[in-house]
Scaffold this active site. Structure first.
Site, PDB file in Angstrom:
ATOM      1  N   GLU A  38      -2.260  -1.009   8.728  1.00  0.00           N
ATOM      2  CA  GLU A  38      -1.386  -0.235   9.625  1.00  0.00           C
ATOM      3  C   GLU A  38      -2.220   0.435  10.731  1.00  0.00           C
ATOM      4  OE1 GLU A  38       0.667   1.869   6.324  1.00  0.00           O
ATOM      5  OE2 GLU A  38       2.486   1.207   7.358  1.00  0.00           O
ATOM      6  N   GLU A  74       2.193  -2.795  -0.178  1.00  0.00           N
ATOM      7  CA  GLU A  74       2.821  -1.588  -0.723  1.00  0.00           C
ATOM      8  C   GLU A  74       3.896  -1.854  -1.759  1.00  0.00           C
ATOM      9  OE1 GLU A  74       1.876  -2.017   2.343  1.00  0.00           O
ATOM     10  OE2 GLU A  74       0.950  -0.185   3.104  1.00  0.00           O
TER      11      GLU A  74
END
Ligand SMILES: NC(=O)c1ccc[n+]([C@@H]2O[C@H](COP(=O)([O-])OP(=O)(O)OC[C@H]3O[C@@H](n4cnc5c(N)ncnc54)[C@H](O)[C@@H]3O)[C@@H](O)[C@H]2O)c1
Length: 682
Positions: free
Chosen positions: A104, A124
């Protein structure tokens, strides 16, 4: 310790993250990065920034220990916002892992340059959450919404070449990633993904991906949220989508489900550590599997896939040729058919084992046959070879006693099918040497499995707890439930199949043979359900005979309730004078989980398992206990105190002597306290 340092190279600042071992994101890393970025903003001669990591990795995931409480400021979105708002280009120079928060962060940079070791991805969902720092918003802008959803929903780790093809890494370099990153920082223009539009979306394609990941992810809440988040990235403004993503990330992070998945993550690490040792392992190159039946064939497949030179031997030529077929199919399915050339079949034991570094016994579950085999192995193997048995229930100390140097005997208990099931119980006998343990641990790692350390004891860990689960389900049948009601309750709880459907699939004769073997030593006061024996005696051995706990219709795979089974159950209840009661699904689940928890207490007390988390890991990996519950003990730890004491009481009432060799235990007494103490510790 400085977790982020900076230096200048001709007007370009190089920010280096240094948080061993893998440069995971942490509060210290985020704070240091933000401080450095703010300092750079005030540097007049700044022309660009390169962000990189020390050592083999860029920035891999987050420090999950921080996830149990509120996250301290600054959080990752603030760091990424700072990167985006810098007036100069920011380049991510990626070596090794850039996963989760690390990817990210890279997506917040203007350009990503990687080496061939780079691996990027957003894993995730494996932890019951969704990306929380813009992954669901920026990735769709880079690769399209359907592709992004696929990568996020399947937690794909994307290797460098594929990342370059997809455009998630802009450029791959062979060696000097820093040199190229510095050049890019001086020459490229800013490209803020947040400001870009998502490429046009094909609703059919998006829907197809969403359906696929929903099915794979068992419709868990975080999977549905991941789909909703990527959809919002398309329909809402980027800024609104970022706010919503963060809100969902925080809510999911605080859920029991995410806590259970983090617990399993740490359980896996703890299990590996407990298997580790200071003693160096013996090198293993050649593995011989003795016995080419159900287990031998799939163990051989696992061995070949892991790169071992593998020999399979069996006294039965037909079994050997069947096993060859099983291995070849497994290799083809794994996309590695060429590995078949590392496999040899050999009917003669002496030649099959003489050069082996590791021999794995997968012959019939019969003590005399195994003792005879180990005597032969003692004669025909080299002195240092490790001799492992895949026995499920037999006494490994006894098997080992026939070998002159029994320190090289160990248990490697695989689960069916061994090339797919992740669990191996590594069983230490009274004589097993540290070197044999270290070698077994190394083999477990090479096979890509999860190993737990176990000691000798009937059924070791996972089978023993599964047996307690099955027994409680059978008690429930006698007490008033139907097989389909119990199967439904446990599927609703999260198992892929209920225990009676599983029993029919595996064949009822395996457990029947074991019951017959144990009949002479069974405690006569222990509650014994005869129904499975009666089914077997009636030739109902499960799917393979077209009938078991269920009848099988049509293709032979469609289970339907069978009035003959109902009649048999009712006759048994009448014979035992049991008045059937009705049970709701909650009670069924509470009773079977409490039974597993009580058995786990005995397994711990006997020293057969080393830790509570090893037991949970074993049940999740070996028997597909729903991972989002974290295992039976973790699940119980999330329940109320009343739930626990009621469950324990119900299990004791179901059979007061089952869980204690000495006789009835007062349910409110020591056992409840022990259970509470163990659960409080996990
Ligand atoms: N089936 C399972 O789900 C499972 C799971 C874990 C462990 N195990 C254990 O694995 C072992 C094998 O079980 P299985 O289900 O694969 O049995 P199986 O009956 O399918 O296969 C056993 C094979 O061993 C061969 N064999 C017997 N004696 C031999 C000898 N002296 N030398 C060479 N080959 C010999 C037989 O010909 C047969 O092909 C058992 O100890 C069992 O408890 C089984």
């Amino acid at each position: 310790m400085t977790v982020c340092s900076s230096r200048f190279d001709n007007g370009v600042a190089i920010l280096t993250i240094d948080n061993p071992p893998v440069n995971a994101g942490s509060h210290a890393v985020r704070s240091a990065l933000l401080t450095e970025l703010r300092r750079l903003r005030a540097t007049p001669e700044l022309r660009g920034v390169v962000i990189t990591g020390v050592g083999a990795n860029f920035y891999s995931g987050s420090d999950l220990k921080e996830f149990d409480g509120p996250l301290a400021e600054p959080q990752l979105p603030a760091v990424i916002a700072e990167i985006e708002s810098l007036p100069v280009p920011v380049v991510a120079a990626i070596r090794g892992l850039a996963l989760g928060g690390g990817f990210e962060l890279a997506l917040g940079c203007d350009i990503r340059i990687g080496t061939h070791t780079a691996v990027v991805g957003l894993p995730e969902v494996n932890l019951g959450i969704i990306p929380g720092a813009g992954g669901t918003v920026r990735l769709p802008r880079l690769v399209g919404a359907a592709q992004a959803l696929d990568l996020i929903g399947t937690a794909t780790r994307i290797p460098a070449e594929q990342a370059a093809d997809l455009g998630t890494i802009d450029e791959l370099v062979d060696e000097d990633v820093m040199g190229r990153a510095l050049e890019a920082a001086r020459t490229c223009t800013k490209r803020i993904l947040r400001h870009e539009a998502v490429p046009p979306v094909d609703p059919a394609e998006f829907g197809e991906v969403a359906d696929r990941i929903k099915q794979k992810g068992r419709n868990r809440p975080h999977i549905l949220e991941a789909i909703a988040a990527v959809r919002r990235a398309v329909t809402n403004s980027a800024d609104d989508a970022l706010v919503a993503e963060r809100e969902v990330f925080t809510r999911l992070r605080e859920s029991d489900e995410a806590a259970s998945l983090r617990y399993l993550f740490f359980a896996e690490r703890a299990a590996a550590k407990s298997l580790g040792s200071a003693t160096p392992p013996r090198p293993v190159d050649a593995v011989t599997v003795v016995g080419a039946g159900t287990m031998g064939a799939s163990i051989a497949a696992a061995s070949v896939l892991a790169g071992y030179r593998t020999t399979i031997t069996d006294t039965d030529e037909a079994a050997l040729s069947r096993a060859r077929g099983v291995v070849e199919t497994a290799l083809t399915k794994a996309g590695r058919p060429e590995l078949a050339e590392h496999m040899v079949t050999d009917r003669a034991l002496p030649t099959a084992v003489h050069a082996a570094d590791l021999v794995i016994d997968a012959v019939f579950e019969d003590l005399d046959i195994k003792r005879a085999l180990f005597r032969d192995l003692d004669r025909h193997t080299s002195a240092g070879a490790i001799l492992a048995s895949n026995t499920s229930y037999l006494d490994l100390d006894d098997i080992g006693s026939v070998v002159a140097d029994s320190s090289r005997v160990i248990g490697l208990h695989f689960f069916n099918p061994a090339h797919l099931n992740k669990l191996i119980e590594v069983v230490e006998t009274a004589k097993t040497s540290p070197e044999a343990m270290a070698t077994a641990a190394q083999v477990v790692r090479t096979l890509g499995k999860v190993g737990i350390r176990a000691r000798v004891g009937e059924g070791f860990v996972a089978n023993r707890i599964y047996a307690a689960y099955r027994a409680q389900c059978e008690f429930l049948i006698e007490d008033g439930c139907t097989p389909e009601q119990i199967d439904r309750a446990l599927v609703e709880f999260g198992f892929a199949m209920g225990p009676f459907a599983v029993a029919d699939m595996s064949g009822l004769d395996i457990a029947w043979a074991r019951r017959k073997r144990l009949a002479a030593t069974r405690n006569p006061r222990q509650r014994y359900v005869h129904i499975p024996d009666l089914l077997c005696e009636a030739g109902r051995l499960g799917r393979k005979t077209g009938a078991g706990w269920y009848a099988y219709e049509g293709d032979g795979h469609t289970a339907v309730p069978d009035p003959a089974v109902t009649a048999l159950i009712e006759a048994e209840r009448a014979r035992k004078k049991i008045v059937p009661r009705s049970f709701d699904e909650e009670t069924i689940v509470r009773r079977v989980i409490a039974a597993m928890v009580l058995e786990a207490m005995d397994v711990l007390e006997d020293g057969v398992a080393t830790s509570a988390s090893d037991i949970d890991l074993a049940m999740v990996k070996g028997f597909a206990f729903p991972r989002w519950h974290g295992g039976p003990l973790k699940f119980a730890s999330h329940q109320t105190s009343t739930w626990l004491s009621t469950g324990i009481q119900e299990v004791h009432q179901s059979c007061p002597v089952t869980f204690s060799a000495e006789g009835p235990i007062t349910p409110s007494g020591a056992i409840t306290t022990t259970v509470r103490e163990v659960l409080a510790g996990i």
